[in-house]
Design a protein around this motif. Structure first.
Motif, PDB file in Angstrom:
ATOM      1  N   ARG A 146       0.726  -1.253   0.084  1.00  0.00           N
ATOM      2  CA  ARG A 146       0.162   0.087   0.029  1.00  0.00           C
ATOM      3  C   ARG A 146       0.555   1.308   0.001  1.00  0.00           C
ATOM      4  NH1 ARG A 146      -3.846  -2.836   3.803  1.00  0.00           N
ATOM      5  NH2 ARG A 146      -5.399  -3.683   2.277  1.00  0.00           N
ATOM      6  N   THR A 147       1.915   1.182   0.767  1.00  0.00           N
ATOM      7  CA  THR A 147       2.970   2.456   0.903  1.00  0.00           C
ATOM      8  C   THR A 147       3.362   2.645  -0.684  1.00  0.00           C
ATOM      9  OG1 THR A 147       3.331   1.901   3.020  1.00  0.00           O
ATOM     10  CG2 THR A 147       4.995   3.225   2.024  1.00  0.00           C
ATOM     11  N   ALA A 148       3.788   1.472  -1.194  1.00  0.00           N
ATOM     12  CA  ALA A 148       4.437   1.729  -2.481  1.00  0.00           C
ATOM     13  C   ALA A 148       3.528   2.189  -3.511  1.00  0.00           C
ATOM     14  CB  ALA A 148       5.037   0.022  -2.898  1.00  0.00           C
ATOM     15  N   PHE A 149       2.157   1.677  -3.465  1.00  0.00           N
ATOM     16  CA  PHE A 149       1.290   2.096  -4.346  1.00  0.00           C
ATOM     17  C   PHE A 149       1.088   3.380  -4.238  1.00  0.00           C
ATOM     18  CE2 PHE A 149      -2.850   3.035  -5.922  1.00  0.00           C
ATOM     19  CZ  PHE A 149      -2.820   2.617  -7.141  1.00  0.00           C
ATOM     20  N   ALA A 150       0.962   4.147  -3.093  1.00  0.00           N
ATOM     21  CA  ALA A 150       1.012   5.543  -2.969  1.00  0.00           C
ATOM     22  C   ALA A 150       2.033   6.354  -3.654  1.00  0.00           C
ATOM     23  CB  ALA A 150       0.918   5.897  -1.571  1.00  0.00           C
ATOM     24  N   ARG A 151       3.163   5.634  -3.462  1.00  0.00           N
ATOM     25  CA  ARG A 151       4.321   6.389  -4.251  1.00  0.00           C
ATOM     26  C   ARG A 151       4.110   6.441  -5.674  1.00  0.00           C
ATOM     27  NH1 ARG A 151      10.638   4.549  -3.130  1.00  0.00           N
ATOM     28  NH2 ARG A 151      11.484   6.365  -4.493  1.00  0.00           N
ATOM     29  N   LEU A 152       3.867   5.065  -6.328  1.00  0.00           N
ATOM     30  CA  LEU A 152       3.835   5.029  -7.486  1.00  0.00           C
ATOM     31  C   LEU A 152       2.662   5.869  -8.119  1.00  0.00           C
ATOM     32  CD1 LEU A 152       3.683   1.259  -7.823  1.00  0.00           C
ATOM     33  CD2 LEU A 152       5.286   2.732  -9.052  1.00  0.00           C
ATOM     34  N   ASP A 153       1.634   5.858  -7.223  1.00  0.00           N
ATOM     35  CA  ASP A 153       0.414   6.960  -7.909  1.00  0.00           C
ATOM     36  C   ASP A 153       0.726   8.340  -7.964  1.00  0.00           C
ATOM     37  OD1 ASP A 153      -2.404   6.584  -8.582  1.00  0.00           O
ATOM     38  OD2 ASP A 153      -2.996   7.480  -6.577  1.00  0.00           O
ATOM     39  N   GLY A 154       1.704   8.766  -7.181  1.00  0.00           N
ATOM     40  CA  GLY A 154       2.118  10.364  -7.076  1.00  0.00           C
ATOM     41  C   GLY A 154       3.033  10.524  -8.237  1.00  0.00           C
ATOM     42  N   ASP A 155       3.698   9.923  -8.934  1.00  0.00           N
ATOM     43  CA  ASP A 155       4.558  10.080  -9.904  1.00  0.00           C
ATOM     44  C   ASP A 155       4.359   9.885 -11.330  1.00  0.00           C
ATOM     45  OD1 ASP A 155       6.957   9.779 -11.610  1.00  0.00           O
ATOM     46  OD2 ASP A 155       8.032   8.501 -10.061  1.00  0.00           O
ATOM     47  N   ASN A 206      13.423  11.469  -8.788  1.00  0.00           N
ATOM     48  CA  ASN A 206      13.927  10.278  -8.836  1.00  0.00           C
ATOM     49  C   ASN A 206      15.110  10.184 -10.005  1.00  0.00           C
ATOM     50  OD1 ASN A 206      12.216   9.105  -7.282  1.00  0.00           O
ATOM     51  ND2 ASN A 206      10.522   8.713  -8.632  1.00  0.00           N
ATOM     52  N   GLN A 207      15.478  11.189 -10.641  1.00  0.00           N
ATOM     53  CA  GLN A 207      16.468  11.190 -11.660  1.00  0.00           C
ATOM     54  C   GLN A 207      17.830  11.856 -10.841  1.00  0.00           C
ATOM     55  OE1 GLN A 207      15.599   9.334 -14.249  1.00  0.00           O
ATOM     56  NE2 GLN A 207      13.623   9.496 -13.814  1.00  0.00           N
ATOM     57  N   HIS A 208      18.857  11.242 -11.178  1.00  0.00           N
ATOM     58  CA  HIS A 208      20.251  11.503 -10.645  1.00  0.00           C
ATOM     59  C   HIS A 208      21.160  11.539 -11.772  1.00  0.00           C
ATOM     60  CE1 HIS A 208      18.265  11.419  -6.639  1.00  0.00           C
ATOM     61  NE2 HIS A 208      17.657  10.268  -7.055  1.00  0.00           N
ATOM     62  N   LEU A 209      21.581  12.668 -12.231  1.00  0.00           N
ATOM     63  CA  LEU A 209      22.408  12.806 -13.281  1.00  0.00           C
ATOM     64  C   LEU A 209      23.726  13.243 -12.649  1.00  0.00           C
ATOM     65  CD1 LEU A 209      22.409  12.296 -16.361  1.00  0.00           C
ATOM     66  CD2 LEU A 209      22.074  14.872 -16.688  1.00  0.00           C
ATOM     67  N   ASP A 238      40.196  18.831 -12.915  1.00  0.00           N
ATOM     68  CA  ASP A 238      40.865  19.955 -13.423  1.00  0.00           C
ATOM     69  C   ASP A 238      39.902  20.776 -14.117  1.00  0.00           C
ATOM     70  OD1 ASP A 238      43.002  18.793 -12.220  1.00  0.00           O
ATOM     71  OD2 ASP A 238      43.682  17.992 -13.972  1.00  0.00           O
ATOM     72  N   GLY A 239      38.607  20.828 -13.553  1.00  0.00           N
ATOM     73  CA  GLY A 239      37.563  21.768 -14.303  1.00  0.00           C
ATOM     74  C   GLY A 239      36.844  21.089 -15.520  1.00  0.00           C
ATOM     75  N   ARG A 240      37.455  19.668 -15.758  1.00  0.00           N
ATOM     76  CA  ARG A 240      36.836  19.334 -16.879  1.00  0.00           C
ATOM     77  C   ARG A 240      35.835  18.166 -16.698  1.00  0.00           C
ATOM     78  NH1 ARG A 240      40.764  16.627 -19.836  1.00  0.00           N
ATOM     79  NH2 ARG A 240      39.105  15.902 -21.397  1.00  0.00           N
ATOM     80  N   THR A 241      34.682  17.997 -17.507  1.00  0.00           N
ATOM     81  CA  THR A 241      33.792  16.719 -17.288  1.00  0.00           C
ATOM     82  C   THR A 241      34.593  15.476 -17.806  1.00  0.00           C
ATOM     83  OG1 THR A 241      31.969  18.194 -17.074  1.00  0.00           O
ATOM     84  CG2 THR A 241      31.312  15.737 -17.794  1.00  0.00           C
ATOM     85  N   VAL A 242      34.721  14.724 -16.943  1.00  0.00           N
ATOM     86  CA  VAL A 242      35.368  13.387 -17.420  1.00  0.00           C
ATOM     87  C   VAL A 242      34.446  12.134 -17.410  1.00  0.00           C
ATOM     88  CG1 VAL A 242      37.833  14.180 -17.141  1.00  0.00           C
ATOM     89  CG2 VAL A 242      36.842  13.270 -15.358  1.00  0.00           C
ATOM     90  N   GLY A 243      33.472  12.233 -16.872  1.00  0.00           N
ATOM     91  CA  GLY A 243      32.499  10.986 -16.605  1.00  0.00           C
ATOM     92  C   GLY A 243      31.158  11.332 -16.431  1.00  0.00           C
ATOM     93  N   THR A 244      30.463  10.503 -16.867  1.00  0.00           N
ATOM     94  CA  THR A 244      29.011  10.571 -16.429  1.00  0.00           C
ATOM     95  C   THR A 244      28.247   9.547 -16.018  1.00  0.00           C
ATOM     96  OG1 THR A 244      28.001  10.142 -18.479  1.00  0.00           O
ATOM     97  CG2 THR A 244      28.688  12.305 -18.299  1.00  0.00           C
ATOM     98  N   LEU A 245      27.060   9.409 -15.294  1.00  0.00           N
ATOM     99  CA  LEU A 245      26.313   8.389 -15.097  1.00  0.00           C
ATOM    100  C   LEU A 245      24.937   8.940 -14.768  1.00  0.00           C
ATOM    101  CD1 LEU A 245      26.962   5.522 -12.628  1.00  0.00           C
ATOM    102  CD2 LEU A 245      24.954   6.781 -12.040  1.00  0.00           C
ATOM    103  N   HIS A 246      23.776   8.106 -15.123  1.00  0.00           N
ATOM    104  CA  HIS A 246      22.292   8.530 -14.680  1.00  0.00           C
ATOM    105  C   HIS A 246      21.846   7.402 -14.010  1.00  0.00           C
ATOM    106  CE1 HIS A 246      18.217   9.222 -16.865  1.00  0.00           C
ATOM    107  NE2 HIS A 246      18.132   9.441 -15.631  1.00  0.00           N
ATOM    108  N   LEU A 247      21.301   7.904 -12.629  1.00  0.00           N
ATOM    109  CA  LEU A 247      20.799   6.742 -11.834  1.00  0.00           C
ATOM    110  C   LEU A 247      19.413   7.143 -11.886  1.00  0.00           C
ATOM    111  CD1 LEU A 247      21.281   4.351  -9.775  1.00  0.00           C
ATOM    112  CD2 LEU A 247      21.411   6.391  -8.226  1.00  0.00           C
TER     113      LEU A 247
END
Lengths: 131, 131
Positions: free
Chosen positions: A21-30, B32-35, B41-50
């Motif tokens: 139920r907790t998980a459903f509420a989180r899904l429902d709000g996204d 829910n998105q984490h980029l 040395d001030g340059r972007t050398v890697g990326t990851l999207h969670l």
């Protein structure tokens, strides 16, 4: 249905619904989460969870991820799984996703054939780590 | 970096950044998105999207999905990829995910060994369909 499956039986607790139920509420709000059920004669006979994931790669394209595809034992062989996946593909397209993806346990050989028949390609390996 | 890769070269347009800027705004507005990027040395050398994905299965557990892991050619062999993945695993754990998952193109054999060394298991097949 989540528990009525050789893999699911070990990891679900149908006697304790509070965490669901907790998980459903989180899904429902996204807005990016789409949890659909198939009903027949007032009973839930299938589920599918579609997640829309925005991203930077492929020219800033969104992709869609299918999880939790389940068809009740009574409804297997009726084309319901195909119907659920085709719904997900159409919805992903409607939301401008350029790709729809899913992983299937390496032991589910029948499922692999099913997804290939529907037009998916087993182009990747799916890596998982339990935390 | 997305384009500097045998697969990415065919599907990115580094001369036209507008679609990437639109996509970044969408990512930036989604909790829910984490980029993440790695800088040296001030340059972007890697990326990851969670992406954190709430769900009903496994007792209403959230899972984490890793996408878009890229390390600049100049920074390869320095342990940066390991550092990025370990960050993602720690962040997934911090957000109470029970599972972290990713797919890797079947042709990226070196990547498969890399993920296995980090503790992932190639337990699934990854199915994709272009839309």
């Amino acid at each position: 249905m989540l528990a009525d499956d050789p893999l699911g039986a070990r990891r679900e607790t149908p006697h304790d619904l509070a965490p669901y139920r907790t998980a459903f509420a989180r899904l429902d709000g996204d807005v990016n989460q789409h949890l659909v059920v198939a009903e027949r004669d007032g009973r839930t006979v299938g589920t599918l969870h579609l997640t829309v994931i925005p991203g930077l790669s492929r020219r800033g394209a969104a992709r869609a991820l299918i999880e939790a595809v389940r068809v009740h034992a009574d409804a297997r062989g009726t084309g319901l799984g195909t119907h659920l996946i085709q719904w997900a593909i159409a919805e992903a397209r409607r939301q401008d996703c350029v790709l729809v993806q899913l992983t299937s346990d390496a032991t589910r050989v029948d499922a692999h054939r099913f997804y290939e028949r529907l037009g998916f390609e087993a182009s990747h390996l799916g890596f998982k780590m339990s935390l």
